[in-house]
Scaffold this active site. Sequence first.
Site, PDB file in Angstrom:
ATOM      1  N   LYS A 130      12.567   9.636  46.142  1.00 29.44           N
ATOM      2  CA  LYS A 130      13.210   8.457  45.206  1.00 29.44           C
ATOM      3  C   LYS A 130      14.624   9.115  45.238  1.00 29.44           C
ATOM      4  O   LYS A 130      15.017  10.289  45.435  1.00 29.44           O
ATOM      5  CB  LYS A 130      12.519   8.690  43.832  1.00 29.44           C
ATOM      6  CG  LYS A 130      13.252   7.505  42.821  1.00 29.44           C
ATOM      7  CD  LYS A 130      12.716   7.651  41.417  1.00 29.44           C
ATOM      8  CE  LYS A 130      13.245   6.754  40.509  1.00 29.44           C
ATOM      9  NZ  LYS A 130      12.368   6.770  39.170  1.00 29.44           N
TER      10      LYS A 130
ATOM     11  N   SER B 118       8.081   4.527  34.630  1.00 32.68           N
ATOM     12  CA  SER B 118       8.634   4.482  36.192  1.00 32.68           C
ATOM     13  C   SER B 118       7.896   4.881  37.228  1.00 32.68           C
ATOM     14  O   SER B 118       8.497   4.292  38.295  1.00 32.68           O
ATOM     15  CB  SER B 118      10.043   5.095  35.986  1.00 32.68           C
ATOM     16  OG  SER B 118      10.950   4.539  35.224  1.00 32.68           O
TER      17      SER B 118
ATOM     18  N   SER C  36      11.241   2.198  36.979  1.00 27.78           N
ATOM     19  CA  SER C  36      12.593   2.297  37.746  1.00 27.78           C
ATOM     20  C   SER C  36      12.093   2.754  39.418  1.00 27.78           C
ATOM     21  O   SER C  36      12.918   2.693  40.366  1.00 27.78           O
ATOM     22  CB  SER C  36      13.396   3.388  37.336  1.00 27.78           C
ATOM     23  OG  SER C  36      12.928   4.602  37.362  1.00 27.78           O
TER      24      SER C  36
END
Lengths: 485, 478, 95
Positions: A76, A175, A151
């Site tokens: 990420k 997330s 997210s």
Amino acid sequence: MHDKSISELAAGLRAREFSSVELTRHYLQRIARYDGRLNSYITVCEERALEQAAAADRALAAGDAVSLTGIPLAQKDIFCTDGVKTSCGSRMLDNFIAPYDAGVVERCDAAGMVMLGKTNMDEFAMGSSNETSWYGPVRNPWDTDAVPGGSSGGSAAAVAACLAPVATGTDTGGSIRQPAALCGITGIKPTYGRVSRWGMIAFASSLDQGGVMARSAEDAALLLKVIAGFDERDSTSADRDVPDYSAALNRDLAGLRIGLPREYFTDGLDTGVARVIEEAISEYRKMGAEVREISLPNTELAVPTYYVIAPAECSSNLSRFDGVRFGYRCSDPADLEDLYKRSRGEGFGAEVKRRIMVGTYALSAGYYDAYYLKAQQLRRLIRDDFARAFEEVDVIMGPTSPTVAFNLGEKSDDPVAMYLSDIYTIAVNLAGLPGISVPAGFVSGRPVGLQIIGNYFAEERLLNVAYRFQQATDWHRRIPEEFRG
Amino acid sequence: MEWEAVIGLEIHAQLATRSKIFSGASTAYGAEPNTQACAVDLGLPGVLPVLNREAVRMACLFGLAIDAEIAPRSVFARKNYFYPDLPKGYQISQYELPIVGRGRLTIELDDGESKTIGITRAHLEEDAGKSLHEDFHGMTGVDLNRAGTPLLEIVSEPDLRSAKEATAYMKKLRSLVRYLEICDGNMQEGSFRCDANVSVRPRGSDGFGTRTEIKNVNSFRFVERAIQFEIDRQIDLLEGGGEVVQETRLYDAAKGETRPMRSKEEAMDYRYFPDPDLLPLVIESRWLEELRATLPELPDAKRERFMYEYGLSAYEATVLTATRELADFYEAVERESGGETRLAANWVMGEFSAALNSDNLEVTTTPVNASMLGGLIRRIADETISGKIAKQVFEAMWRGEGDADSIIERRGLRQITDSGELERAIDQVLAANPEQVEQYRNGKEKLLGFFVGQVMKATGGKANPARLNQLLKERLNS
Amino acid sequence: MTLERADIEKIAHLARLQIDAEDIPLYARNLSGILELVEQMNRVDTTGVEPMAHPLEMAQRLRRDEVTETNQRARFQRIAPQVEAGLYLVPKVIE
């Protein structure tokens, strides 16, 4: 190759069925071919990945390999990577190349894993739909009109579309689990303190936790073993041993006590999603688990509480983005105040600014007690709800998200509606507990996730419970049609 | 109207750790800009603080030394504001739960009285960097080397009533932190800084006037002047029918005045909240007891002991215990001199301190060590040399000519105590000055000094003064 | 709690965020909505509940006082917007 689990891939590497370079090239080709439709990567590290893969092949040949040596993964874009841009999905960091690696990245590198690239995300991890990214929205591989969740939407979409065998994520209010659910993959948010936050760009420090996005609990167990563990650079890191998560996967579930919070099965829950979850629960019954209703009375207060604590922490955490030492700086600042205001005003997107302002307000003189202190008190009550529940059950189950993936743009003008979709995941972060989302079925062609919540440091148990479900079902093996080939 | 000043001081003492409070960067002073600012000090994204044990130990020692309660659990908070020398946009400090609670410090005033000043609290925090205002094309340069240096902020009660009391408190505090070896007290380098809150009120009133805060004062002299200026300014204002504005003022040493800070004064809203990157600081009582056992003898106790053990006056004891180094030096000299407590005190406070001052040296860097000074005092005590000759010997030692005995020997400075030799010299002087002898005998007794001088001259200053006096009187009165 | 234009301006200033004038009504609406959500907290009486700052009941770990960092100024300043003579440059600061 891309439909294999990472333990199968690791076995293939060891048996010389293919090399890490071949495997890496395969994924890089898939990214090149498919990611135009998904936008799941912000940065693809072709050259670096191939070098890492070549090094992994040498280690494999020399017999120096550990379990995941040569396995590609996606990070990420919130984890700092020395020499590769770390944007956090923000214009603010579009030019930011960290001079250090995050603890998670170090551990993956040390394990000989190959970083394919950095995945798209909501700006500074603030969002539940991946629409707040400066790099544009990510699309859901199951339906490109739909959001992938957020997210960690880039990681979820990349894993779901087999553009990475496995990926990292971070989870502040859901997330990891929510995009995992919406993209039909397995995502685990470990106990707060289990994975180092060093080099993981902070959103809300007391809630943020790194974790794993994978196609199965079996894969998640392998990567979690790599990234979990004590880091002396993080004061909130837990100094305790990391178990071999893979070893306990197959434990029998007979007698497992499952709690279903009655507050999770109310009007707000989509009936289709509810049906999928009930079917999943009956699978567990079949495995000999005992299911009982429990109560988490303060469930509804989790969202309001979270939307004080997270913005308050973020308003302070994001003060360092001021255009002075790194990151975006506005052009020709008239004076110092102008430098700050325009660098931050232009560098941050609307949702980030909203949250900074909410947090600033909640902490400001005269409001602190009514907002921040109150939220911290409720946080304790919410935690105590879980503590009581875990006196009578081993795990808590329910939906990860009240609905399946919604369409892009559907909620982007209504922050509150967006926030409310995190109802089932947020309380887990407030309490600091581990949670996992596993694919449990589909509604209208869009995936549904089952959330399993465990007691502190019960990741081993969660992975075991998820694994046994995946032995009995094949939801996790499904690959969206469009990305199968 | 008679006015009374009410002063409280906030002292920032830089703790003498090797590394910073939350990072492993060096705290050494004077490095090239930004070469000691690591990723944590710079507030780069994703970095995290970890607390330095040594800074905690030092704060605890301080708390023990001022008789304060050490909080078993204290909390770090963020103080949020934007400023270029504050990289994270917040300072990590302690707010609601500081590590050191209420304590006290006794100061000695000029009139010999002592006064106990309350210390409200002391808390750990990180220092900011420095903005350099030299012109970089109209811009300011920021050096973050100092960012993250551990500070102990020591907040006094508004118990001080004059600029003199304020400096006495500050000196005492500086002495204390140096005794504890937790701060080097170097004011030039900013290791020991002072902000003063000053207000005035009619004498006898127990309310408080509007206060101003004076920042940026970096010597005792300036603190005293700045506070005095501010007191006078406020009294003038009030007597002229004006009002004191609550504001922050800077001391301009060149002009000897305070002036309001030019930056736009806005009501600061620091939005304090517990730092989520740090956990509560828990001090186990066992550790505290271990630390208590390591406390050195503190200035007040040492002062008492000096009076009791060496028979020194309160004044002498205060001067000699002002720093741990000076006190240690005195005790070493006293030992080396064979127990000449008084001579040792006179010499350490007199010639020795004067020489240090004029050469701008520290006790620890002196050319005359305790054993040399003690040796010199031995020779005074056993009457080998007179006090006057001793000064010559001291100067020679200071110049590096060796120890007292070798200088006395080489220069033949051994004093004459032999009666025969002295009598011969006296006889010669009396014979050469019959008029004066006559006058003396007619009652002009102050001429004794003249004769002493003459004999001293004749003997090259080596005559034992006491013996000489005695023999002269005998001769003149016979 | 309904936030007015002046509130938004004040908060944006505290947070050093440039907000375009025409966006202020939208921010006011959004933030007011969020505060309304947040104020649901008041439904529960929390008198006497100890605030919880961290999920884990752990105490701060202490580091040994060792210098572990070396000078990396060149590396760190490579990513800085404006530096000179080793200093970060900002518009003139007035004290």
